[in-house]
Write a protein that holds these residues in place. Structure first.
Motif, PDB file in Angstrom:
ATOM      1  N   SER A 107      59.715  28.319  26.062  1.00 22.55           N
ATOM      2  CA  SER A 107      60.204  27.461  27.136  1.00 22.55           C
ATOM      3  C   SER A 107      59.057  27.108  28.081  1.00 22.55           C
ATOM      4  O   SER A 107      58.206  27.954  28.389  1.00 22.55           O
ATOM      5  N   VAL A 108      59.049  25.871  28.588  1.00 22.90           N
ATOM      6  CA  VAL A 108      58.010  25.482  29.551  1.00 22.90           C
ATOM      7  C   VAL A 108      58.149  26.241  30.860  1.00 22.90           C
ATOM      8  O   VAL A 108      57.204  26.311  31.648  1.00 22.90           O
ATOM      9  N   ASP A 109      59.314  26.837  31.094  1.00 23.73           N
ATOM     10  CA  ASP A 109      59.535  27.601  32.329  1.00 23.73           C
ATOM     11  C   ASP A 109      59.014  29.029  32.247  1.00 23.73           C
ATOM     12  O   ASP A 109      58.894  29.701  33.271  1.00 23.73           O
ATOM     13  N   PHE A 110      58.728  29.534  31.033  1.00 21.03           N
ATOM     14  CA  PHE A 110      58.243  30.912  30.911  1.00 21.03           C
ATOM     15  C   PHE A 110      56.840  31.021  31.477  1.00 21.03           C
ATOM     16  O   PHE A 110      55.992  30.150  31.275  1.00 21.03           O
ATOM     17  N   GLY A 111      56.597  32.099  32.213  1.00 16.94           N
ATOM     18  CA  GLY A 111      55.265  32.315  32.763  1.00 16.94           C
ATOM     19  C   GLY A 111      55.147  33.648  33.461  1.00 16.94           C
ATOM     20  O   GLY A 111      55.789  34.622  33.090  1.00 16.94           O
ATOM     21  N   ALA A 112      54.344  33.659  34.487  1.00 17.16           N
ATOM     22  CA  ALA A 112      54.081  34.882  35.240  1.00 17.16           C
ATOM     23  C   ALA A 112      53.998  34.545  36.719  1.00 17.16           C
ATOM     24  O   ALA A 112      53.768  33.397  37.093  1.00 17.16           O
ATOM     25  N   ALA A 113      54.197  35.558  37.539  1.00 13.23           N
ATOM     26  CA  ALA A 113      54.118  35.367  38.992  1.00 13.23           C
ATOM     27  C   ALA A 113      53.298  36.488  39.614  1.00 13.23           C
ATOM     28  O   ALA A 113      53.355  37.632  39.177  1.00 13.23           O
ATOM     29  N   VAL A 114      52.560  36.110  40.643  1.00 14.23           N
ATOM     30  CA  VAL A 114      51.755  37.049  41.424  1.00 14.23           C
ATOM     31  C   VAL A 114      52.168  36.919  42.883  1.00 14.23           C
ATOM     32  O   VAL A 114      52.296  35.806  43.393  1.00 14.23           O
ATOM     33  N   ARG A 115      52.406  38.041  43.512  1.00 18.46           N
ATOM     34  CA  ARG A 115      52.648  38.070  44.959  1.00 18.46           C
ATOM     35  C   ARG A 115      51.718  39.133  45.539  1.00 18.46           C
ATOM     36  O   ARG A 115      51.670  40.258  45.065  1.00 18.46           O
ATOM     37  N   ALA A 116      50.970  38.751  46.556  1.00 13.76           N
ATOM     38  CA  ALA A 116      50.013  39.667  47.185  1.00 13.76           C
ATOM     39  C   ALA A 116      50.611  40.283  48.446  1.00 13.76           C
ATOM     40  O   ALA A 116      51.535  39.728  49.047  1.00 13.76           O
ATOM     41  N   HIS A 117      50.062  41.423  48.833  1.00 10.25           N
ATOM     42  CA  HIS A 117      50.488  42.139  50.039  1.00 10.25           C
ATOM     43  C   HIS A 117      49.269  42.381  50.921  1.00 10.25           C
ATOM     44  O   HIS A 117      48.214  42.788  50.444  1.00 10.25           O
ATOM     45  N   ASN A 118      49.433  42.132  52.214  1.00  9.88           N
ATOM     46  CA  ASN A 118      48.380  42.430  53.178  1.00  9.88           C
ATOM     47  C   ASN A 118      48.576  43.868  53.637  1.00  9.88           C
ATOM     48  O   ASN A 118      49.509  44.177  54.371  1.00  9.88           O
ATOM     49  N   ASN A 119      47.703  44.761  53.200  1.00  6.07           N
ATOM     50  CA  ASN A 119      47.834  46.174  53.573  1.00  6.07           C
ATOM     51  C   ASN A 119      46.910  46.560  54.719  1.00  6.07           C
ATOM     52  O   ASN A 119      46.624  47.727  54.939  1.00  6.07           O
ATOM     53  N   SER A 120      46.469  45.551  55.479  1.00 11.22           N
ATOM     54  CA  SER A 120      45.615  45.838  56.633  1.00 11.22           C
ATOM     55  C   SER A 120      46.405  45.640  57.926  1.00 11.22           C
ATOM     56  O   SER A 120      47.560  45.250  57.902  1.00 11.22           O
ATOM     57  N   GLY A 121      45.756  45.889  59.020  1.00 11.71           N
ATOM     58  CA  GLY A 121      46.384  45.723  60.327  1.00 11.71           C
ATOM     59  C   GLY A 121      46.071  44.392  60.992  1.00 11.71           C
ATOM     60  O   GLY A 121      46.351  44.210  62.166  1.00 11.71           O
ATOM     61  N   ALA A 122      45.500  43.457  60.231  1.00 14.82           N
ATOM     62  CA  ALA A 122      45.130  42.146  60.781  1.00 14.82           C
ATOM     63  C   ALA A 122      45.494  41.059  59.776  1.00 14.82           C
ATOM     64  O   ALA A 122      45.946  41.356  58.675  1.00 14.82           O
ATOM     65  N   LEU A 123      45.282  39.817  60.152  1.00 13.57           N
ATOM     66  CA  LEU A 123      45.517  38.720  59.218  1.00 13.57           C
ATOM     67  C   LEU A 123      44.614  38.866  57.995  1.00 13.57           C
ATOM     68  O   LEU A 123      43.480  39.344  58.107  1.00 13.57           O
ATOM     69  N   ALA A 124      45.115  38.439  56.833  1.00 11.01           N
ATOM     70  CA  ALA A 124      44.331  38.492  55.600  1.00 11.01           C
ATOM     71  C   ALA A 124      44.547  37.199  54.831  1.00 11.01           C
ATOM     72  O   ALA A 124      45.420  36.400  55.171  1.00 11.01           O
ATOM     73  N   ALA A 125      43.756  37.017  53.786  1.00 16.70           N
ATOM     74  CA  ALA A 125      43.887  35.842  52.931  1.00 16.70           C
ATOM     75  C   ALA A 125      43.698  36.262  51.480  1.00 16.70           C
ATOM     76  O   ALA A 125      42.961  37.198  51.178  1.00 16.70           O
ATOM     77  N   ALA A 126      44.400  35.553  50.579  1.00 16.38           N
ATOM     78  CA  ALA A 126      44.320  35.837  49.150  1.00 16.38           C
ATOM     79  C   ALA A 126      44.050  34.549  48.392  1.00 16.38           C
ATOM     80  O   ALA A 126      44.521  33.482  48.782  1.00 16.38           O
ATOM     81  N   ARG A 127      43.296  34.663  47.291  1.00 12.61           N
ATOM     82  CA  ARG A 127      42.994  33.506  46.450  1.00 12.61           C
ATOM     83  C   ARG A 127      43.200  33.882  44.988  1.00 12.61           C
ATOM     84  O   ARG A 127      42.825  34.975  44.562  1.00 12.61           O
ATOM     85  N   VAL A 128      43.794  32.960  44.220  1.00 12.74           N
ATOM     86  CA  VAL A 128      43.971  33.143  42.774  1.00 12.74           C
ATOM     87  C   VAL A 128      43.365  31.930  42.081  1.00 12.74           C
ATOM     88  O   VAL A 128      43.716  30.790  42.388  1.00 12.74           O
ATOM     89  N   ASP A 129      42.451  32.185  41.146  1.00  9.09           N
ATOM     90  CA  ASP A 129      41.797  31.105  40.411  1.00  9.09           C
ATOM     91  C   ASP A 129      42.456  30.881  39.055  1.00  9.09           C
ATOM     92  O   ASP A 129      42.561  29.748  38.605  1.00  9.09           O
ATOM     93  N   PHE A 130      42.880  31.943  38.388  1.00  7.78           N
ATOM     94  CA  PHE A 130      43.332  31.808  37.002  1.00  7.78           C
ATOM     95  C   PHE A 130      44.424  32.809  36.685  1.00  7.78           C
ATOM     96  O   PHE A 130      44.366  33.957  37.116  1.00  7.78           O
ATOM     97  N   MET A 131      45.425  32.351  35.926  1.00  9.75           N
ATOM     98  CA  MET A 131      46.463  33.219  35.368  1.00  9.75           C
ATOM     99  C   MET A 131      46.669  32.783  33.915  1.00  9.75           C
ATOM    100  O   MET A 131      47.110  31.657  33.659  1.00  9.75           O
ATOM    101  N   GLY A 132      46.334  33.642  32.975  1.00  3.60           N
ATOM    102  CA  GLY A 132      46.478  33.322  31.553  1.00  3.60           C
ATOM    103  C   GLY A 132      47.310  34.367  30.846  1.00  3.60           C
ATOM    104  O   GLY A 132      47.215  35.559  31.131  1.00  3.60           O
TER     105      GLY A 132
END
Length: 140
Positions: A107-132
């Motif tokens: 199915s074209v809908d099959f895939g994967a998901a990533v969710r990140a968590h900020n485990n610090s005490g301040a603002l954070a940022a996350a980047r994802v370049d590739f999921m295969g």
């Protein structure tokens, strides 16, 4: 918006993640698998190239196989280790004997998901370049 189907330095970016909070899921799909109908699915492996901006701030919250945008299948393969801030090597996650059918994989809908968590005490940022995704299967 950058796509995550090629390792090309064009990152999907989640800036300003509040302390102790999660990003939304980044869902990658349209893998166009062509697997024989009688195949037995042995393993599915997800390779993810991702980075935190500041050392020790971002970690996995969810690493999921997805039947569609909202329905997960199998276990959450998230790990506690912080995401790297440099380098381009992928992190791999493997589901052994996943409860996924050939029709679901194709199915074209099959895939994967990533969710990140900020485990610090301040603002954070996350980047994802590739999921295969790689599927290993056997045929009778």
């Amino acid at each position: 918006m950058p796509l995550v189907n090629a390792q090309d330095g064009q990152f999907a970016y989640a800036p300003g993640i509040p302390a102790g909070q999660n990003t939304r899921r980044l869902w990658s799909h349209h893998y166009y698998f062509d697997i024989p109908d009688q195949a037995t699915i042995n393993t599915i492996t997800l390779s993810v190239v991702r980075r935190g901006i500041t050392p020790g701030t971002v970690a996995d919250q969810e690493i999921l196989l997805m039947l569609n945008e909202t329905t997960a299948v199998g276990s959450n393969e998230a790990r506690l280790a912080s995401w790297p801030t440099t380098g381009f090597g992928p992190e791999t996650y493997t589901w052994t004997q996943p409860s996924v059918t050939v029709a679901q994989l194709e199915s074209v809908d099959f895939g994967a998901a990533v969710r990140a968590h900020n485990n610090s005490g301040a603002l954070a940022a996350a980047r994802v370049d590739f999921m295969g995704l790689t599927v290993e299967y056997t045929c009778p």
